[in-house]
Design a protein around this motif. Structure first.
Motif, mmCIF file in Angstrom:
data_model
loop_
_atom_site.group_PDB
_atom_site.id
_atom_site.type_symbol
_atom_site.label_atom_id
_atom_site.label_comp_id
_atom_site.label_asym_id
_atom_site.label_seq_id
_atom_site.Cartn_x
_atom_site.Cartn_y
_atom_site.Cartn_z
ATOM 1 N N THR A 91 -9.426 -7.080 8.221
ATOM 2 C CA THR A 91 -9.541 -6.146 9.336
ATOM 3 C C THR A 91 -9.665 -4.733 8.761
ATOM 4 N N PRO A 92 -9.894 -3.735 9.614
ATOM 5 C CA PRO A 92 -9.930 -2.359 9.116
ATOM 6 C C PRO A 92 -8.648 -1.945 8.390
ATOM 7 N N ALA A 93 -7.530 -2.556 8.725
ATOM 8 C CA ALA A 93 -6.269 -2.236 8.052
ATOM 9 C C ALA A 93 -6.303 -2.596 6.568
ATOM 10 N N ASN A 94 -7.232 -3.436 6.152
ATOM 11 C CA ASN A 94 -7.365 -3.812 4.741
ATOM 12 C C ASN A 94 -8.199 -2.827 3.937
ATOM 13 N N ILE A 95 -8.912 -1.932 4.611
ATOM 14 C CA ILE A 95 -9.766 -0.980 3.897
ATOM 15 C C ILE A 95 -8.902 0.035 3.156
ATOM 16 N N VAL A 96 -9.224 0.238 1.889
ATOM 17 C CA VAL A 96 -8.530 1.259 1.099
ATOM 18 C C VAL A 96 -9.463 2.388 0.700
ATOM 19 N N ARG A 97 -10.760 2.161 0.753
ATOM 20 C CA ARG A 97 -11.734 3.172 0.347
ATOM 21 C C ARG A 97 -12.917 3.117 1.291
ATOM 22 N N ARG A 106 0.855 -1.181 0.000
ATOM 23 C CA ARG A 106 0.000 0.000 0.000
ATOM 24 C C ARG A 106 0.895 1.235 0.000
ATOM 25 N N ARG A 107 0.570 2.187 -0.874
ATOM 26 C CA ARG A 107 1.289 3.462 -0.904
ATOM 27 C C ARG A 107 0.283 4.581 -0.757
ATOM 28 N N VAL A 108 0.466 5.378 0.280
ATOM 29 C CA VAL A 108 -0.400 6.531 0.531
ATOM 30 C C VAL A 108 0.067 7.671 -0.352
ATOM 31 N N ILE A 109 -0.878 8.336 -0.995
ATOM 32 C CA ILE A 109 -0.576 9.457 -1.886
ATOM 33 C C ILE A 109 -1.275 10.699 -1.334
ATOM 34 N N ASN A 110 -0.479 11.671 -0.929
ATOM 35 C CA ASN A 110 -0.995 12.917 -0.370
ATOM 36 C C ASN A 110 -0.205 14.097 -0.913
ATOM 37 N N PRO A 111 -0.591 14.654 -2.056
ATOM 38 C CA PRO A 111 0.126 15.836 -2.523
ATOM 39 C C PRO A 111 -0.054 17.018 -1.579
ATOM 40 N N MET A 155 -10.709 5.029 14.775
ATOM 41 C CA MET A 155 -10.179 4.586 13.490
ATOM 42 C C MET A 155 -8.647 4.527 13.525
ATOM 43 N N GLY A 156 -8.023 5.474 14.206
ATOM 44 C CA GLY A 156 -6.571 5.426 14.355
ATOM 45 C C GLY A 156 -6.132 4.213 15.150
ATOM 46 N N ARG A 157 -6.830 3.930 16.229
ATOM 47 C CA ARG A 157 -6.511 2.785 17.079
ATOM 48 C C ARG A 157 -6.720 1.462 16.346
ATOM 49 N N ASP A 158 -7.759 1.398 15.508
ATOM 50 C CA ASP A 158 -8.106 0.143 14.840
ATOM 51 C C ASP A 158 -7.395 -0.078 13.513
ATOM 52 N N GLY A 159 -6.531 0.867 13.090
ATOM 53 C CA GLY A 159 -5.705 0.649 11.906
ATOM 54 C C GLY A 159 -6.285 1.106 10.587
ATOM 55 N N TYR A 160 -7.301 1.952 10.613
ATOM 56 C CA TYR A 160 -7.866 2.470 9.371
ATOM 57 C C TYR A 160 -6.869 3.442 8.725
ATOM 58 N N VAL A 161 -6.522 3.217 7.467
ATOM 59 C CA VAL A 161 -5.781 4.176 6.631
ATOM 60 C C VAL A 161 -6.517 4.154 5.299
ATOM 61 N N VAL A 162 -7.383 5.134 5.080
ATOM 62 C CA VAL A 162 -8.331 5.056 3.973
ATOM 63 C C VAL A 162 -8.347 6.331 3.143
ATOM 64 N N TYR A 182 -7.790 15.421 8.931
ATOM 65 C CA TYR A 182 -9.206 15.051 8.922
ATOM 66 C C TYR A 182 -9.407 13.536 8.911
ATOM 67 N N GLY A 183 -8.327 12.773 8.948
ATOM 68 C CA GLY A 183 -8.417 11.328 9.067
ATOM 69 C C GLY A 183 -8.521 10.562 7.763
ATOM 70 N N PHE A 184 -8.157 11.198 6.636
ATOM 71 C CA PHE A 184 -8.192 10.445 5.381
ATOM 72 C C PHE A 184 -7.024 10.842 4.489
ATOM 73 N N GLN A 185 -6.753 9.971 3.537
ATOM 74 C CA GLN A 185 -5.678 10.165 2.565
ATOM 75 C C GLN A 185 -6.305 10.578 1.236
ATOM 76 N N GLN A 186 -5.545 11.289 0.419
ATOM 77 C CA GLN A 186 -6.053 11.682 -0.898
ATOM 78 C C GLN A 186 -6.212 10.470 -1.814
ATOM 79 N N ALA A 187 -5.304 9.528 -1.723
ATOM 80 C CA ALA A 187 -5.392 8.311 -2.539
ATOM 81 C C ALA A 187 -4.557 7.215 -1.881
ATOM 82 N N ILE A 188 -4.887 5.987 -2.214
ATOM 83 C CA ILE A 188 -4.105 4.837 -1.777
ATOM 84 C C ILE A 188 -3.902 3.936 -2.981
ATOM 85 N N GLU A 189 -2.640 3.683 -3.286
ATOM 86 C CA GLU A 189 -2.295 2.773 -4.375
ATOM 87 C C GLU A 189 -2.050 1.391 -3.777
#
Length: 131
Positions: free
Chosen positions: A71-77, A3-8, A99-106, A15-22
Motif C-alpha cells: 500500500t502507499p504506507a510501504n513507500i519510503v521514497r 521505519r524511522r523518520v529522520i527530520n533534522p 497522500m495524508g489520508r492514504d498513509g504516504y510517509v515518504v 511540504y508533505g515529505f520527510q528528509q529521510a526514512i530509515e
C-alpha cells in the motif's frame, strides 16, 4: 519492517515529505517504474490538468503497489518528475490531503524536467516501497 523518520529540520513536513526514512527489518523491496496519467491501455489522460494527472498517477502507482501486496504506507521514497514545477505546487494542497489520508510517509525529490515520454504528460511518479 520498522521505519524511522529522520527530520533534522521540520520545515519539510509542512511540504508533505520527510528528509529521510530509515528502514530496518524489511524483507521485500519493490522498485516501481514511473507512473503517469495514462489509462489501462497506456493512453495519456487529462492533458493540461496537473491536479487530475497527479491523482491518476497516484491511482496507477497504488494499483502497482496493490499488485505487489503493498500500500502507499510501504513507500519510503517518491521521486516526482514534472514539466511544470509551478503547476505542481498549485496541485499540492489536493495531493497533500490525499497522500495524508492514504498513509504516504515518504522521502521525496521534486525534479523539473523538459519533457516526459509523451508530450501531454506533466508528471511522473517513481516510488520505492519496502515491506
Amino acid at each position: 519492517m520498522d521505519r524511522r523518520v529522520i527530520n533534522p529540520w521540520e520545515w519539510s513536513v509542512a511540504y508533505g515529505f520527510q528528509q529521510a526514512i530509515e528502514v530496518t527489518g524489511g524483507r521485500r523491496t519493490v522498485y516501481c517504474a514511473g507512473q503517469t496519467s495514462v489509462d489501462k491501455d497506456g493512453h495519456p489522460q487529462h492533458e493540461g490538468d496537473m491536479t487530475a494527472q497527479a491523482h491518476l498517477s497516484l491511482d496507477n502507482l497504488e494499483t502497482v503497489l496493490a499488485e505487489s501486496g503493498m500500500t502507499p504506507a510501504n513507500i519510503v521514497r517518491l521521486n516526482v518528475y514534472t514539466t511544470d514545477v509551478d503547476a505542481f505546487f498549485g496541485a499540492t494542497e489536493s495531493l497533500g490531503e490525499r497522500m495524508g489520508r492514504d498513509g504516504y510517509v515518504v522521502s521525496m525529490t521534486l525534479l523539473g524536467v523538459q519533457r516526459l515520454a509523451f508530450p501531454e504528460l506533466l508528471l511522473e511518479l517513481e516510488a520505492t516501497a519496502v515491506a
